[in-house]
Design a protein around this motif. Sequence first.
Motif, PDB file in Angstrom:
ATOM      1  N   GLU A   1       0.840  -1.196   0.000  1.00 21.20           N
ATOM      2  CA  GLU A   1       0.000   0.000   0.000  1.00 21.20           C
ATOM      3  C   GLU A   1       0.867   1.235   0.000  1.00 21.20           C
ATOM      4  O   GLU A   1       1.928   1.262   0.628  1.00 21.20           O
ATOM      5  CB  GLU A   1      -0.924  -0.006   1.227  1.00 21.20           C
ATOM      6  CG  GLU A   1      -1.918  -1.155   1.154  1.00 21.20           C
ATOM      7  CD  GLU A   1      -2.706  -1.353   2.424  1.00 21.20           C
ATOM      8  OE1 GLU A   1      -2.423  -0.652   3.407  1.00 21.20           O
ATOM      9  OE2 GLU A   1      -3.589  -2.223   2.429  1.00 21.20           O
TER      10      GLU A   1
ATOM     11  N   SER B   1      -2.233   8.020   0.449  1.00 17.20           N
ATOM     12  CA  SER B   1      -3.416   8.049   1.302  1.00 17.20           C
ATOM     13  C   SER B   1      -4.466   8.901   0.616  1.00 17.20           C
ATOM     14  O   SER B   1      -4.144   9.698  -0.266  1.00 17.20           O
ATOM     15  CB  SER B   1      -3.061   8.636   2.671  1.00 17.20           C
ATOM     16  OG  SER B   1      -2.566   9.939   2.516  1.00 17.20           O
ATOM     17  N   GLY B   2      -5.710   8.698   1.004  1.00 21.69           N
ATOM     18  CA  GLY B   2      -6.793   9.452   0.408  1.00 21.69           C
ATOM     19  C   GLY B   2      -6.909   9.170  -1.077  1.00 21.69           C
ATOM     20  O   GLY B   2      -6.937   8.012  -1.499  1.00 21.69           O
ATOM     21  N   SER B   3      -6.880  10.225  -1.899  1.00 22.62           N
ATOM     22  CA  SER B   3      -7.090  10.023  -3.331  1.00 22.62           C
ATOM     23  C   SER B   3      -5.869   9.415  -4.000  1.00 22.62           C
ATOM     24  O   SER B   3      -5.963   8.895  -5.097  1.00 22.62           O
ATOM     25  CB  SER B   3      -7.437  11.364  -3.989  1.00 22.62           C
ATOM     26  OG  SER B   3      -6.414  12.300  -3.706  1.00 22.62           O
ATOM     27  N   THR B   4      -4.684   9.504  -3.340  1.00 22.70           N
ATOM     28  CA  THR B   4      -3.494   8.912  -3.940  1.00 22.70           C
ATOM     29  C   THR B   4      -3.267   7.490  -3.449  1.00 22.70           C
ATOM     30  O   THR B   4      -2.259   6.875  -3.792  1.00 22.70           O
ATOM     31  CB  THR B   4      -2.244   9.746  -3.607  1.00 22.70           C
ATOM     32  OG1 THR B   4      -2.072   9.758  -2.190  1.00 22.70           O
ATOM     33  CG2 THR B   4      -2.351  11.147  -4.143  1.00 22.70           C
ATOM     34  N   PHE B   5      -4.188   6.968  -2.630  1.00 20.37           N
ATOM     35  CA  PHE B   5      -4.006   5.621  -2.086  1.00 20.37           C
ATOM     36  C   PHE B   5      -3.973   4.604  -3.217  1.00 20.37           C
ATOM     37  O   PHE B   5      -4.754   4.664  -4.153  1.00 20.37           O
ATOM     38  CB  PHE B   5      -5.138   5.277  -1.118  1.00 20.37           C
ATOM     39  CG  PHE B   5      -5.022   3.893  -0.546  1.00 20.37           C
ATOM     40  CD1 PHE B   5      -4.188   3.645   0.525  1.00 20.37           C
ATOM     41  CD2 PHE B   5      -5.721   2.830  -1.106  1.00 20.37           C
ATOM     42  CE1 PHE B   5      -4.070   2.365   1.051  1.00 20.37           C
ATOM     43  CE2 PHE B   5      -5.603   1.556  -0.594  1.00 20.37           C
ATOM     44  CZ  PHE B   5      -4.768   1.325   0.492  1.00 20.37           C
TER      45      PHE B   5
END
Lengths: 388, 252
Positions: B41, B44-48
Amino acid sequence: MSRAIVNAWIGVLVVLLAIGIYAIYQQESVGHVVTGLGDWVIWGLYIAFFAFFVGLSAGATVVSSLVYALGMEEYKPIARRSLIVGVASLIGALLFIFVDVGNPLRALLVPVVLRNPTSPFIITSSSYIIFFLFLLAEIYFVMRPKPTPEIAERDKRLVKYFAWAAIFVALWFVHSTTGTVFGFIKAREFWHSPLIPAWFVVSALVSGAALMGIIAYLSPRITGKELLSNAALNHFGKLLALFILVDLYFEFYETATLLYAHKSAEMEAWSFLTGVHPTSPVVFFVPLYIGFQLLPMILAFLILIYPGNRSASRVFVASLLAIVAVMSYRYNFVVAGQIPLLLPGIPPHLYSPTWIEIAASLGVIAFVALLYTIATRVLPMEEASARA
Amino acid sequence: MKWGMLIDIDRCTGCQSCTVACKNENSVQPGMFWNIVLPWESGSGSTFRRTFVPRPCMHCTRAPCVEVCPTGASYKTEDGLVRINYDRCIGCRYCMIACPYGARQFNWKKPWSEVLGVKMDEATVGVLAQYFNPEVPPRPKGVVEKCTFCEHRLAGKKVGATGMFNRPARVTDPNRYPKIGGTGPGGETMNSTGNPEDAIVPACVQACPPRARVFGDLDDPNSEINKKIRERRAVRLKEELGTEPQVYYAFE
């Protein structure tokens, strides 16, 4: 009075040994699943104690060589006891390996037929065997009856050679190669450091000298016979303080390098040590590393360098703190090295020693103490001439 | 001959078919995995972003586990596999300490047959063959095991593998492992071309629905795997350790 104490002591040891044998029987019949180990933390309490006892053996032998090789006659009363500690601890270390491995009987063949020369275990097992034979020979020549002054003189010279060789084998091979078992492993960044063999040797000296400090305090109080004079104890305290100082030096520069480089794997191991990591061992609300490794070591050093005469009880308290610190160091070092995940995404598991592991370890420790107790009772602990 | 594998991360959907196929094929005990799919992984968020990275044994050319094994129980075979001799393993687990990829598993428990008290005679094995692969030897408690690249399957192409009771493994029957030939979504030839010889691949390669895995000979410059490695500029994990893994990963 003293006989009652000794009998009670032996009784406690036998009970611990019996519980330990039961725990080992459980482990061998069910499998190592009864330990807290898993495919994430692979080596635990057993290997920590193995490293601790190898260090104890090397350190105690060096204490005896202070007398037999370097001629520090003031420590002569504990020299024979140091040799006994050296042999008993080495046997304890090997027992911890046999408790740890999956096929103990097959492991007996490793030094003989099953050999892979590129494995660090081959040089460690070979040096343990050579060291063991050396110690037995040294004990024989130290303790055998000396009917004439010529034989006594010849034995003294022989023992001197053995004592020098014991220093060399103990420091260069026995405990340094135990360090390379960890230091050679490139997969584990926390261990992979050329300082490790040297640090292992120094902490071995601390633990060996500390145990002899404890024995020098307790033994006279049980047998009623004084071991070290006040002047000798005072000097012994200084020696222990020097060993602790060098140990703290290694601690400082190893940690400083780790923190300055702040590689992710090493920082994960560091977070385990300082109590931030979810699997950090916390004993009595104190992180194991700070409360049981760093603080006792510094405290022992401060107690020893405090101005004034180093009394027996002062050396005893400092020795106790130092030996706890070295024991915690071995555990922290072995477990922390395995905490960083090898690849992201591997499911972690929690490691804490189970009661089976603790009981088996106490059993082996009781066996070592029993060996020491019996050997010091059966073998002559003083020179024959002094007794006559 | 040097067996190798290429795993195309872009094709992997994280379906775990390889994990299941491997466990089935090699009768791997509950709780143990020779092949796992790691969820990597990042952001985070939209770049996750979650990437699935299957991890078999890397069968390293310069394998650290082979170097540290005190007994020589772990060794390199002539065709480039890292193999474990269960009769020589003392269970010291040093190889697991030395493996940078966490590919090795220790038998913490007794195998199911010992727990249930099943006597593993020939008749029982015959009955159990429909549930457990008789070509893969069972592992006793106290030894280390890991992915073998399904060496019993490769036995059809090489020598040296042994089955249960140390009988030589029979030459793999191509009908037991059905062919998966055909063409990929891009029209390219897949690792099984319809030639029975090419059907002999590890179970994970055969089971992979998006055909993310390619298996073949790394010594042959014209093999499909070597072509793919060149085309996709495949990389290896932890190259800096100098272990020279024989499993390659391709991604954009």
